[in-house]
Design a protein around this motif. Structure first.
Motif, short mmCIF file in Angstrom:
data_model
loop_
_atom_site.label_atom_id
_atom_site.label_comp_id
_atom_site.label_asym_id
_atom_site.label_seq_id
_atom_site.Cartn_x
_atom_site.Cartn_y
_atom_site.Cartn_z
N GLN A 121 -84.32 60.24 41.94
CA GLN A 121 -83.52 59.02 41.93
C GLN A 121 -84.41 57.78 42.04
O GLN A 121 -84.18 56.77 41.38
CB GLN A 121 -82.51 59.03 43.07
N ALA A 122 -85.45 57.88 42.86
CA ALA A 122 -86.39 56.76 42.99
C ALA A 122 -87.10 56.50 41.67
O ALA A 122 -87.37 55.34 41.31
CB ALA A 122 -87.40 57.05 44.09
N LEU A 123 -87.40 57.57 40.92
CA LEU A 123 -88.04 57.40 39.61
C LEU A 123 -87.11 56.66 38.66
O LEU A 123 -87.54 55.75 37.93
CB LEU A 123 -88.40 58.77 39.04
N ARG A 124 -85.85 57.02 38.66
CA ARG A 124 -84.88 56.32 37.81
C ARG A 124 -84.80 54.83 38.20
O ARG A 124 -84.79 53.96 37.35
CB ARG A 124 -83.50 56.96 37.94
N ASP A 125 -84.73 54.58 39.49
CA ASP A 125 -84.64 53.19 39.95
C ASP A 125 -85.89 52.41 39.58
O ASP A 125 -85.81 51.23 39.18
CB ASP A 125 -84.44 53.15 41.47
N GLU A 126 -87.05 53.07 39.70
CA GLU A 126 -88.30 52.42 39.33
C GLU A 126 -88.30 52.09 37.84
O GLU A 126 -88.77 51.03 37.43
CB GLU A 126 -89.48 53.33 39.66
N PHE A 127 -87.79 53.00 37.03
CA PHE A 127 -87.73 52.73 35.60
C PHE A 127 -86.87 51.51 35.30
O PHE A 127 -87.26 50.65 34.50
CB PHE A 127 -87.17 53.94 34.84
N LYS A 128 -85.72 51.42 35.92
CA LYS A 128 -84.83 50.28 35.68
C LYS A 128 -85.52 48.97 36.05
O LYS A 128 -85.42 47.98 35.33
CB LYS A 128 -83.53 50.44 36.47
N ARG A 129 -86.26 48.97 37.16
CA ARG A 129 -86.95 47.75 37.60
C ARG A 129 -88.07 47.39 36.62
O ARG A 129 -88.19 46.25 36.18
CB ARG A 129 -87.53 47.94 39.00
N GLN A 130 -88.91 48.37 36.29
CA GLN A 130 -90.08 48.08 35.48
C GLN A 130 -89.71 47.79 34.04
O GLN A 130 -90.27 46.90 33.40
CB GLN A 130 -91.08 49.24 35.56
N ASP A 131 -88.74 48.53 33.50
CA ASP A 131 -88.37 48.30 32.11
C ASP A 131 -87.72 46.93 31.93
O ASP A 131 -87.84 46.31 30.88
CB ASP A 131 -87.42 49.40 31.63
N ALA A 132 -87.05 46.46 32.97
CA ALA A 132 -86.43 45.14 32.90
C ALA A 132 -87.48 44.04 32.79
O ALA A 132 -87.22 42.97 32.25
CB ALA A 132 -85.54 44.90 34.12
N LEU A 133 -88.68 44.31 33.27
CA LEU A 133 -89.75 43.31 33.20
C LEU A 133 -90.28 43.15 31.78
O LEU A 133 -90.76 42.09 31.40
CB LEU A 133 -90.91 43.70 34.13
#
Length: 380
Positions: free
Chosen positions: A76-88
């Protein structure tokens, strides 16, 4: 053949316009809108309320499995990290994301579902920086057959796009499997298929697929429709159907003549076809006339003309940029790199271009040294 280091700006532009703009499968509701396939109760409840992307899919999605509560939290943390980083939207953040995915994959105790999620995220991150390893990640994610339908089929579609650049026959087989299993009528998929068929030289089938996609796009899909038209014009040129290409291009210029990047790529398509360089120059002149003062466009067209060995046209644009103070060191190096790719062996045109390029900045010692090398290789 062009070396990737020098021809990258043009090849990247083609990829961006004829693949990503027309067939962007990166929306990924499962990743970007907060939906999660995690085995947590809250995620399952959320999943029940969402609308599936492929409601008619024949595949029965497997239930997600967890190896441990600790790994469930990591995924779940990996998914959340993806959402944060991809938004950048920054290339520098994706290596760290892949490192996080790889750290999960290194754990041999993880479940098939957890492994598939990590490969999916790693693949999406690799795709963002155009790393060929995207194929390896997404192949493992799809072959695991462990994701929910949305993530499974989105991964399959992105894998087909990646394969279209290296193995179009395999990409086509994957797309046909995708169509059969999803029973989707999304015109975006037809554009991807049209591009793959074009890469295989199956122009007639490519044209039919692209035409069907264009006809199905609605008012909200203007960018994709425009991309489809550009792709269709390019296929017409590749197929030697110059009359159809000319008619479509004229219509596009009349309707939205400011699309300078797409039209520049069609100039390159005319030159790549090799049958009528005059058509390429005529289109370039039309595009320039509709985009006065557009320095990046002029530099791009100058590179395209060098690639097509139209030295006089390239020199004219280069001199125009230089006179206006819009030709910097980066632009000179890009033009020199393209010339190094385009001319192999003794060539009077290459020597003429080298002389003209040096004249734009005769005091640049580094430029002079590189041009001297080109001159030695290019003197007839």
């Amino acid at each position: 053949m062009s070396k990737p280091t020098h021809g990258h700006c043009l090849s990247a532009a083609v990829s961006a316009l004829l693949l990503l703009v027309i067939a962007d499968v990166s929306a990924r509701p499962g990743m970007d809108q907060g939906r999660s396939s995690s085995v947590s109760v809250s995620a399952s409840a959320s999943a029940e309320n969402k609308q599936p992307i492929y409601p008619d899919a024949t595949r029965k999605a497997p239930a997600p499995s967890a190896s441990s509560p600790r790994m469930t939290a990591k995924v779940q943390a990996l998914r959340d990290e993806f959402k944060r980083q991809d938004a950048l939207g920054r290339a520098d953040v994706y290596p760290q994301l892949r490192a996080s995915a790889d750290a999960i994959l290194a754990d041999r105790s993880i479940s098939a579902y957890e492994r598939a999620v990590a490969n999916m995220v790693g693949g999406f991150a690799a795709d963002r920086v155009d790393d060929p390893v995207v194929i390896d990640y997404l192949t493992r994610a799809v072959e695991a057959d462990a994701l929910d339908n949305d993530d499974h089929f989105q991964s399959m579609l992105m894998l087909a796009q990646a394969l279209s650049k290296t193995d179009p026959a395999k990409a086509l087989a994957l797309l046909e499997r995708f169509e059969s299993q999803t029973r989707t009528h999304d015109p975006t998929v037809w554009l991807i298929k049209g591009n793959v068929l074009n890469a295989m030289g199956r122009y007639r089938q490519s044209i039919v697929a692209i035409q069907q996609a264009i006809a199905r796009f609605g008012a909200a899909d203007g960018d994709k429709k425009r991309g489809g038209e550009l792709l269709l014009a390019s296929v017409y040129i590749s197929a030697g159907q110059m009359g159809e290409a000319d008619t479509l291009i004229d219509a596009m210029l009349a309707e939205r003549g400011s699309d300078s990047e797409g039209m520049a790529l069609l100039v390159m398509a005319y030159l790549s076809n090799g049958k009528d360089p005059a058509k390429a120059v005529a289109l370039g002149d039309k595009v320039l006339a509709k985009n006065p003062g557009n320095a990046p466009l002029r530099l791009t067209l100058a590179q395209i003309y060098v690639r097509g060995r139209l030295v006089d046209q390239a020199i004219a644009l280069m001199d125009e940029l230089n006179a206006a103070g819009r030709l910097d060191d980066g632009g000179r190096q890009a033009l020199l790199g393209m010339a190094s790719d385009a001319f192999e062996g003794p060539s009077a045109p290459a020597a003429k271009f080298a002389d003209a390029l040096l004249a734009t900045n005769p005091g640049d010692a580094a430029l002079k040294a590189r041009i001297t090398e080109l001159r030695k290789a290019s003197r007839p």
